[in-house]
Write an enzyme that holds these catalytic residues in place. Sequence first.
Site, mmCIF file in Angstrom:
data_model
loop_
_atom_site.group_PDB
_atom_site.id
_atom_site.type_symbol
_atom_site.label_atom_id
_atom_site.label_comp_id
_atom_site.label_asym_id
_atom_site.label_seq_id
_atom_site.Cartn_x
_atom_site.Cartn_y
_atom_site.Cartn_z
ATOM 1 N N ASP A 69 -22.371 89.977 40.065
ATOM 2 C CA ASP A 69 -21.237 89.987 39.154
ATOM 3 C C ASP A 69 -21.627 89.317 37.836
ATOM 4 O O ASP A 69 -22.340 88.321 37.817
ATOM 5 C CB ASP A 69 -20.074 89.234 39.803
ATOM 6 C CG ASP A 69 -18.752 89.500 39.126
ATOM 7 O OD1 ASP A 69 -18.554 90.623 38.634
ATOM 8 O OD2 ASP A 69 -17.909 88.587 39.099
ATOM 9 N N GLU A 92 -23.785 94.287 37.813
ATOM 10 C CA GLU A 92 -22.474 94.566 37.219
ATOM 11 C C GLU A 92 -22.617 94.371 35.708
ATOM 12 O O GLU A 92 -22.626 93.239 35.218
ATOM 13 C CB GLU A 92 -21.415 93.643 37.809
ATOM 14 C CG GLU A 92 -19.992 93.971 37.371
ATOM 15 C CD GLU A 92 -19.651 93.369 36.017
ATOM 16 O OE1 GLU A 92 -19.393 94.156 35.073
ATOM 17 O OE2 GLU A 92 -19.642 92.137 35.905
ATOM 18 N N ASP A 99 -11.141 95.573 40.679
ATOM 19 C CA ASP A 99 -10.490 95.060 39.478
ATOM 20 C C ASP A 99 -9.771 96.136 38.660
ATOM 21 O O ASP A 99 -9.105 95.811 37.675
ATOM 22 C CB ASP A 99 -11.515 94.390 38.560
ATOM 23 C CG ASP A 99 -11.741 92.925 38.902
ATOM 24 O OD1 ASP A 99 -10.905 92.342 39.615
ATOM 25 O OD2 ASP A 99 -12.753 92.368 38.447
#
Length: 497
Positions: free
Chosen positions: A299, A346, A399
């Site tokens: 992430d 990501e 998300d």
Amino acid sequence: MRFDRRSGVLLHPTALPGPHGIGDLGAGARSFLDFLDRADQSVWQVCPLGPTAGIHGHSPYQTFSGFAGNPLLVDLAELADRGYLTDDELSGDEAGFSPHEVNYDAVESFKLDRLRTAFDRFRNEGAPDEHAAFADYREREADWLADYTLFRALKAEFGGELWTEWPEPARTRDPETLAAYREDLADEVGFRAFCQWTFDRQWADLRAYAQERGIGILGDLPIYVALDSADVWAAPEAFDLTDENRPATVAGVPPNQGDGGQRWGNPVYDWERLAETDYAWWLDRLRRLFEMVDYARLDHFKGFDEFWAIPADSDDPATGEWREGPRHDFFEAVRAEFGDLPFVAEDLGFLDPDSASLREAFDLPGMRVPQYADWCQQGHLYQPMHYPEDSVGYTSTHDSDTVVGYYESLGAEQRDCLHYNLGTDGSEIEWDVIEAVWNSDATLAVTTMQDLLGLDSHARFNTPGTAEGNWRWRVTGAGLDDAVADRLSRVTDATVR
């Protein structure tokens, strides 16, 4: 590391079917893996598995530990099978649990009560070989477990206060003080260790069940850890803290055109000091991660190239500055320790040349999500027909909105352009997008359970920037439908995944 061409489904374990108000590692998880098997999927993607906090809305991205598992995911039925709970104690009728969403307050109260009951029975009635296995686990995992369990015991002792507000000897880890607390709080420390032993044993069994079906688990590694975590308290030298073990700077992103930036509040790393240890803390974190998953999404990958550091005493993201991340040196150290780098980067919104160069240097696929596409711009990088091989294509993410919710929110012009690009009238937009992503050149294609079921925005898992109503959605057993699995299997076969 290059992935073989494959596909899978993103579903966090809290969203699995289960009898006690939340998904768990028991029968519901196995029914989902059976669904993936019927659908010819080879990847199960999950969010971080750590113990969550009510103050953060039980977000799996703000946990008490980057090493521990979430005790709310423990399968109580398995503890009953071991004789540590009774059938009556398994009943959750009085809690009013919903099969459709998680009520975390009710779940936490119910599950922790049963886990404490199970721990008491284990201590008083457990077989000698079980006690020996527990003792062996505590010794084997002591490097992270001893600090985590004492941290949770101290949190309870100090009324849940943020550890930076604890009395000075506990906050700064005075050895004599910690030894005294470890003895005084031995029962709570033991309980927290029991929860982790149970979680690890059940997760290992579930992972083996997945492997038997040819399903790999794609985990998630947030670059930052929560301030109120055992990680920062136990290893202050890894972070940019003051002499009093409080954050000097915190993470965020700078202002961009049209917004004021974001102040996340997570402490940033002291990468120079970490480099002096050959990134030992990070290697320990990754070693633990790879005990639990086969691959991991990194992430906020940009943070490994450069990161935005905001003075901890400032609420204005604009007061921050860019600092150099560990870059190639870090990934070289990780590769020297583990060999292949089974990561997904990501990189959404951060496709700058330096970050892209770092990702490409280590053969890490990036991410592509069609909801970021400009459908009226020819060749736009988020249109599935333009995904490169070194990418992971998603229909949506934890998300984002669901495909149906996104489609319903599109303006008329973008919707017309989407229809044209995908050759559809939008009547089954979720399957149109799934097929487009599966048809793309992306090495891995991922959808969500919500998109497979064609659900709208009410089933959205998380809305960034909001604190309420997130991480609650659940699939029911009926949702793991054979017809859906068969259709996804046909799409997978047709696209050679």
